[in-house]
Design an enzyme around this catalytic site. Structure first.
Site, PDB file in Angstrom:
ATOM      1  N   HIS A  22      31.673  95.215  53.120  1.00 42.56           N
ATOM      2  CA  HIS A  22      30.260  95.573  53.075  1.00 42.56           C
ATOM      3  C   HIS A  22      30.016  96.961  53.664  1.00 42.56           C
ATOM      4  O   HIS A  22      29.125  97.687  53.232  1.00 42.56           O
ATOM      5  CB  HIS A  22      29.427  94.535  53.833  1.00 42.56           C
ATOM      6  CG  HIS A  22      29.150  93.308  53.036  1.00 42.56           C
ATOM      7  ND1 HIS A  22      28.799  93.348  51.704  1.00 42.56           N
ATOM      8  CD2 HIS A  22      29.162  91.995  53.369  1.00 42.56           C
ATOM      9  CE1 HIS A  22      28.608  92.117  51.268  1.00 42.56           C
ATOM     10  NE2 HIS A  22      28.810  91.283  52.260  1.00 42.56           N
ATOM     11  N   GLU A  58      43.975  89.964  30.122  1.00 41.84           N
ATOM     12  CA  GLU A  58      44.536  90.229  31.454  1.00 41.84           C
ATOM     13  C   GLU A  58      45.897  89.574  31.647  1.00 41.84           C
ATOM     14  O   GLU A  58      46.462  89.617  32.748  1.00 41.84           O
ATOM     15  CB  GLU A  58      43.553  89.777  32.544  1.00 41.84           C
ATOM     16  CG  GLU A  58      43.030  88.377  32.346  1.00 41.84           C
ATOM     17  CD  GLU A  58      41.813  88.074  33.219  1.00 41.84           C
ATOM     18  OE1 GLU A  58      41.700  88.658  34.315  1.00 41.84           O
ATOM     19  OE2 GLU A  58      40.993  87.235  32.812  1.00 41.84           O
ATOM     20  N   ASP A  85      44.633  92.492  36.884  1.00 40.10           N
ATOM     21  CA  ASP A  85      45.566  91.385  36.667  1.00 40.10           C
ATOM     22  C   ASP A  85      46.611  91.730  35.614  1.00 40.10           C
ATOM     23  O   ASP A  85      47.759  91.315  35.723  1.00 40.10           O
ATOM     24  CB  ASP A  85      44.805  90.118  36.254  1.00 40.10           C
ATOM     25  CG  ASP A  85      44.355  89.297  37.464  1.00 40.10           C
ATOM     26  OD1 ASP A  85      44.979  89.444  38.540  1.00 40.10           O
ATOM     27  OD2 ASP A  85      43.394  88.535  37.338  1.00 40.10           O
ATOM     28  N   CYS A 111      37.473  96.773  31.972  1.00 41.55           N
ATOM     29  CA  CYS A 111      36.577  96.483  33.089  1.00 41.55           C
ATOM     30  C   CYS A 111      37.312  96.456  34.427  1.00 41.55           C
ATOM     31  O   CYS A 111      36.711  96.170  35.457  1.00 41.55           O
ATOM     32  CB  CYS A 111      35.833  95.163  32.876  1.00 41.55           C
ATOM     33  SG  CYS A 111      36.902  93.702  32.849  1.00 41.55           S
TER      34      CYS A 111
END
Length: 536
Positions: free
Chosen positions: A187, A426, A450, A497
């Site tokens: 974060h 993937e 992946d 992506c």
């Protein structure tokens, strides 16, 4: 002058004095308590106080930075209310007669370890949130304060920074972050990107640096202590160039993502929750190429209802105002723990019972999500993407379930839109079967993280293999090219992506391969648009 190297979290240059952020140390050693009821009440008061502090931080952050970033503290409040966390604390108090400080510390360490061992980088980074909220409760129990302040422009240096510590710093006096621990998905890293603060992690910290002049160059990953005049001048000039370029990138908002030769590339954003859609719009994304739906399933004790999912998907569709939103169906598994799924522990969760495999084995769970997605498609331009595909047989089973869902909605007179269906590529199996798979779906989205891992037989989380993990490996690039060619052969558009999609060193290669779409984190949109528009 001394130079140190770190990993860049957000690129930029900062010049100023160092402030070493030192944290109070509290005694969390185990001791036996005589009155466990009183200790439980003591814990409950501290937990409620911590939640109130987090709510105050939520409002402060929402006002100063924005709701998307403020939701970090909503997440932390939820973690403090989580049954697993509270049960672990109360179990130690009741059954071990342990003091609350120890019980909270022990619960935090245990649960953060579970998150730290997850395969997904985003979920792994939540390990730090668990430790953060545990520390906040312990601070209250020990009568300490969680407040942090900065009264002059400073480079903040710490072993680790929590989101709360980051938010409480005066943004006008915050030049950069440098930490020993942390990740690109923490974060604090997200905050750094949100407020455009240069940040480095993985730097060995020396307490003697406090008050010294330094330079953070997160383009090169350098942290320079007491720079000489020549170096200082060089970095000041580089900083001026950087600020000029940032202003120039803003002029690309509203511009087409098109090469000089006229090749149009769809430039979409990866998002992890509903509020991320705002960030996608702020950075002028042309759509959402990956909406990770698993956030709806994690951090709770029961399955999300169809209505809960419908509202989330509908809200994103509306926020994107007609732009395409590609929702990835549930990608959860033994690496992303949710107790109510009752998944067995696995030695190799990345190759285990996860994602579409769970959905096909538990069709009612799958149908609930599909119903919610289809219902939401009446409110925007939604597409569905299925992860971890290895065969045509799987896709045909998915299409049958999807058709059953649409038939049921038709009988109920529930409206839905035209929804494209695609798959993630993937696995090497999906690459090798891509020609056959392209005849079954509307689009491919290549998950390069992946795909690289499986193609090279390298666990991307294993630090010992870092020197062997190479997403630019010829085998990975051949797999991407094969997927694009086979997709186009049968009318399938093809996107990327994974993290490689934002690698500007590879952008021209992907364009030359014939890629149709790139989906990246919102903060990378304008930089990538600039790169694409420069390609002949």
């Amino acid at each position: 002058m001394k130079r140190y190297n770190g990993k860049s979290i957000f690129k930029g240059i900062a010049i100023g004095k160092i402030r070493i952020l030192k944290k109070a140390v509290f005694n969390t050693e185990k001791r036996e308590v005589a009155d466990t009821d009183a200790e439980e009440k003591r814990y409950a008061v501290a937990r409620d106080t911590a939640i109130q502090e987090l709510q105050a931080l939520f409002h402060k952050t929402k006002e100063e930075i924005g709701e998307e970033t403020a939701n970090i503290f909503d997440v932390q409040s939820m973690l403090l209310a989580d049954d697993d966390f509270n049960d672990a604390v109360l179990d130690a108090i009741r059954n071990e007669k342990a003091n609350a400080e120890y019980a909270v510390f022990n619960a935090g360490e245990m649960i953060s370890k579970i998150f730290a061992e997850m395969d997904d980088e985003y979920m792994r980074a939540r390990s730090a949130d668990i430790k953060d909220v545990a520390r906040r409760v312990i601070t209250v129990l020990c009568g300490g304060s969680s407040e942090v302040s900065a009264h002059e422009p400073q480079i903040i240096v710490a072993e680790e920074l929590t989101p709360a510590e980051t938010v409480q710093l005066d943004k006008n006096n915050l030049l950069a972050f440098v930490t020993k621990y942390g990740s690109a998905q923490s974060h604090t890293a997200i905050l750094a990107r949100t407020i455009n603060i240069p940040a480095l992690t993985g730097v060995i910290i020396d307490a003697d640096w406090d008050g010294k002049m330094a330079i953070v160059d997160s383009f090169t990953g350098e942290f320079i202590i007491e720079p000489d005049e020549e170096t200082l001048k060089e970095k000041e000039e580089k900083r001026a160039e950087q600020l000029k370029k940032r202003e120039m990138l803003l002029t690309l908002k509203g511009q087409e993502t098109i090469t000089k030769s006229g090749k149009k590339i769809k430039l979409y954003a990866n998002i992890g929750n509903v509020d991320d859609a705002e960030k996608a719009n702020e950075n002028d994304a042309e759509g959402v190429g990956l909406f990770r739906s698993e956030f709806l399933y994690l951090g709770r004790s029961t399955y999300p209802t169809e209505e809960e999912q419908f509202v989330a998907y509908k809200n994103v569709a509306r926020k994107m105002k007609g732009k395409k939103v590609i929702i990835r169906t549930l990608d959860i598994g033994a690496d992303k723990q949710a107790d109510y799924f009752k998944l067995d522990a696995e030695e190799n969760p990345a190759m285990g019972f996860r994602a579409i495999r769970i959905c096909l084995e538990r069709p009612e769970l799958f149908k609930t999500q599909l119903r919610a997605i289809y219902r939401a498609s009446a409110f925007g331009n939604i597409a569905i993407m299925y992860p971890m595909i290895i065969s045509v047989d799987e896709v045909q089973k998915i299409k049958k379930i999807s058709a059953d869902v649409r038939n049921a909605l038709n009988k109920e007179n529930v409206p839905y839109g035209e929804v494209e269906e695609g798959i993630m590529i993937e696995t090497p199996a999906a690459v090798l079967m891509s020609e056959e798979l392209a005849q079954e779906v509307d689009f491919f989205s290549i998950g390069t993280n992946d795909l690289t891992q499986y193609t090279l037989a390298i666990d991307r989380q294993n630090a010992k293999l870092e020197n062997f993990y190479n997403p630019h490996h010829p085998a990975v690039l051949k797999a991407i090219k094969m997927t694009i060619d086979n997709g186009h052969k049968h009318g399938c558009w093809v996107g990327i992506c994974g993290e490689l999609g934002a690698d500007t060193e590879m952008t021209e290669t992907f364009v030359n391969m014939g890629i149709d779409e790139l989906s990246v984190s919102p903060s990378r949109i304008l930089e990538l648009r600039e790169k694409i528009r420069s390609i002949e």
